[in-house]
Write a protein that holds these residues in place. Sequence first.
Motif, PDB file in Angstrom:
ATOM      1  N   GLY A   2       0.877  -1.299   0.026  1.00 31.74           N
ATOM      2  CA  GLY A   2      -0.036  -0.141   0.103  1.00 31.74           C
ATOM      3  C   GLY A   2       0.875   1.336  -0.108  1.00 31.74           C
ATOM      4  O   GLY A   2       2.128   1.242  -0.019  1.00 31.74           O
ATOM      5  N   HIS A   3       0.061   2.298  -0.029  1.00 30.22           N
ATOM      6  CA  HIS A   3       0.745   3.691   0.283  1.00 30.22           C
ATOM      7  C   HIS A   3       0.902   4.005   1.375  1.00 30.22           C
ATOM      8  O   HIS A   3      -0.110   4.238   2.109  1.00 30.22           O
ATOM      9  CB  HIS A   3       0.067   4.665  -0.875  1.00 30.22           C
ATOM     10  N   ILE A   4       2.027   4.726   2.020  1.00 24.86           N
ATOM     11  CA  ILE A   4       2.220   5.329   3.388  1.00 24.86           C
ATOM     12  C   ILE A   4       2.666   6.628   3.340  1.00 24.86           C
ATOM     13  O   ILE A   4       3.654   7.156   2.590  1.00 24.86           O
ATOM     14  CB  ILE A   4       3.139   4.314   4.022  1.00 24.86           C
ATOM     15  N   ASN A   5       1.806   7.509   3.593  1.00 28.74           N
ATOM     16  CA  ASN A   5       2.046   9.007   3.575  1.00 28.74           C
ATOM     17  C   ASN A   5       2.715   9.516   5.022  1.00 28.74           C
ATOM     18  O   ASN A   5       2.034   9.697   6.069  1.00 28.74           O
ATOM     19  CB  ASN A   5       0.976  10.054   3.304  1.00 28.74           C
ATOM     20  N   ASN A   6       3.951   9.690   5.189  1.00 26.19           N
ATOM     21  CA  ASN A   6       4.559  10.095   6.413  1.00 26.19           C
ATOM     22  C   ASN A   6       4.911  11.491   6.499  1.00 26.19           C
ATOM     23  O   ASN A   6       5.635  11.991   7.259  1.00 26.19           O
ATOM     24  CB  ASN A   6       5.601   9.161   6.864  1.00 26.19           C
ATOM     25  N   LYS A   7       4.406  12.189   5.574  1.00 26.52           N
ATOM     26  CA  LYS A   7       4.877  13.652   5.405  1.00 26.52           C
ATOM     27  C   LYS A   7       4.521  14.378   6.927  1.00 26.52           C
ATOM     28  O   LYS A   7       5.305  15.375   7.185  1.00 26.52           O
ATOM     29  CB  LYS A   7       4.188  14.229   4.249  1.00 26.52           C
ATOM     30  N   TYR A   8       3.530  14.199   7.488  1.00 23.06           N
ATOM     31  CA  TYR A   8       3.178  15.061   8.669  1.00 23.06           C
ATOM     32  C   TYR A   8       3.768  14.224   9.873  1.00 23.06           C
ATOM     33  O   TYR A   8       3.212  14.627  11.262  1.00 23.06           O
ATOM     34  CB  TYR A   8       1.724  14.887   8.725  1.00 23.06           C
ATOM     35  N   TYR A   9       4.756  13.283   9.731  1.00 22.11           N
ATOM     36  CA  TYR A   9       5.618  12.526  11.075  1.00 22.11           C
ATOM     37  C   TYR A   9       7.032  12.927  10.620  1.00 22.11           C
ATOM     38  O   TYR A   9       7.651  12.711  11.803  1.00 22.11           O
ATOM     39  CB  TYR A   9       5.354  11.215  11.311  1.00 22.11           C
ATOM     40  N   LEU A  10       7.343  13.254   9.450  1.00 18.89           N
ATOM     41  CA  LEU A  10       8.600  13.458   9.239  1.00 18.89           C
ATOM     42  C   LEU A  10       9.416  14.511  10.513  1.00 18.89           C
ATOM     43  O   LEU A  10       8.795  15.597  10.440  1.00 18.89           O
ATOM     44  CB  LEU A  10       8.988  14.138   7.968  1.00 18.89           C
ATOM     45  N   GLY A  11      10.381  14.322  10.864  1.00 17.52           N
ATOM     46  CA  GLY A  11      11.028  15.248  11.894  1.00 17.52           C
ATOM     47  C   GLY A  11      10.722  15.215  13.454  1.00 17.52           C
ATOM     48  O   GLY A  11      11.289  15.559  14.294  1.00 17.52           O
ATOM     49  N   PHE A  12       9.693  14.182  13.647  1.00 23.13           N
ATOM     50  CA  PHE A  12       9.070  13.878  14.898  1.00 23.13           C
ATOM     51  C   PHE A  12       9.421  12.215  15.193  1.00 23.13           C
ATOM     52  O   PHE A  12       8.745  11.839  16.133  1.00 23.13           O
ATOM     53  CB  PHE A  12       7.695  14.067  15.075  1.00 23.13           C
ATOM     54  N   GLU A  13      10.173  11.631  14.627  1.00 19.23           N
ATOM     55  CA  GLU A  13      10.323  10.444  14.710  1.00 19.23           C
ATOM     56  C   GLU A  13      10.702  10.116  16.322  1.00 19.23           C
ATOM     57  O   GLU A  13      11.534  11.036  16.938  1.00 19.23           O
ATOM     58  CB  GLU A  13      11.587   9.851  13.893  1.00 19.23           C
ATOM     59  N   GLY A  14      10.158   8.842  16.898  1.00 15.32           N
ATOM     60  CA  GLY A  14      10.445   8.781  18.246  1.00 15.32           C
ATOM     61  C   GLY A  14       9.450   9.424  19.055  1.00 15.32           C
ATOM     62  O   GLY A  14       9.205   9.061  20.327  1.00 15.32           O
ATOM     63  N   GLU A  15       8.689  10.355  18.523  1.00 18.75           N
ATOM     64  CA  GLU A  15       7.830  10.957  19.549  1.00 18.75           C
ATOM     65  C   GLU A  15       6.146  10.021  18.960  1.00 18.75           C
ATOM     66  O   GLU A  15       6.272   9.269  18.147  1.00 18.75           O
ATOM     67  CB  GLU A  15       7.537  12.286  19.076  1.00 18.75           C
ATOM     68  N   PRO A  16       5.072  10.271  19.967  1.00 16.42           N
ATOM     69  CA  PRO A  16       3.957   9.647  19.517  1.00 16.42           C
ATOM     70  C   PRO A  16       3.408   9.922  18.147  1.00 16.42           C
ATOM     71  O   PRO A  16       3.528  11.017  17.655  1.00 16.42           O
ATOM     72  CB  PRO A  16       3.164   9.921  20.781  1.00 16.42           C
ATOM     73  N   GLU A  17       2.791   8.667  17.574  1.00 11.46           N
ATOM     74  CA  GLU A  17       2.542   8.761  16.093  1.00 11.46           C
ATOM     75  C   GLU A  17       1.165   8.350  16.025  1.00 11.46           C
ATOM     76  O   GLU A  17       0.853   7.437  16.661  1.00 11.46           O
ATOM     77  CB  GLU A  17       3.371   7.975  15.403  1.00 11.46           C
ATOM     78  N   ILE A  18       0.127   9.147  15.136  1.00 15.65           N
ATOM     79  CA  ILE A  18      -1.228   8.640  14.842  1.00 15.65           C
ATOM     80  C   ILE A  18      -1.105   8.005  13.484  1.00 15.65           C
ATOM     81  O   ILE A  18      -0.620   8.835  12.507  1.00 15.65           O
ATOM     82  CB  ILE A  18      -2.183   9.599  15.195  1.00 15.65           C
ATOM     83  N   ILE A  19      -1.491   6.854  13.265  1.00 15.03           N
ATOM     84  CA  ILE A  19      -1.702   6.186  11.867  1.00 15.03           C
ATOM     85  C   ILE A  19      -2.938   5.856  11.713  1.00 15.03           C
ATOM     86  O   ILE A  19      -3.611   5.419  12.044  1.00 15.03           O
ATOM     87  CB  ILE A  19      -0.610   5.072  11.480  1.00 15.03           C
TER      88      ILE A  19
END
Length: 122
Positions: A2-19
Amino acid sequence: MGHINNKYYLGFEGEPEIIFTVVQKNNEKSEISIWSGYFNNIMQQITPVEGKWTALAYYYNLNIGWYDESPWLVDNIEDAYKQFKSIDKYKLDDLEEEILEEILELFKKSIEENNNVYISYE
C-alpha cells in the motif's frame, strides 16, 4: 502493498504517532502518519454535542479505543467524518488545516467505497 504518507510525521520520529489506515475490499492498504501533536490540536477543535462527547471525540477524550488497542477499527466512519467536517479550520495553523483536509478526504473516500478505517497509536 500500500501507500504510506508520512509527510506529517517527518522530523518527529521517536515521538507519539497516529496512523490512519484505510483497508480496501481487495485488502490493499493506504496510510497517513501524523505526529500526535498535530492530531491533538485538530481533535481539540471538536466540541461536545449537548454536553456529551460522541463518536471519535468520545474515544479521544476518554483515552480509549486506539490508545488501548492498535490498530483500532473506527466503528462509525460517517459520524467521525461529520466531526472532522464540523471543525472551524480557521482555528488551525496552515499545516494542521492541510492535515485536516487529508483526513476528511480519507474518510470521505472510505465512506464512498465502503472501506474500513483503522487508527493506530504508536
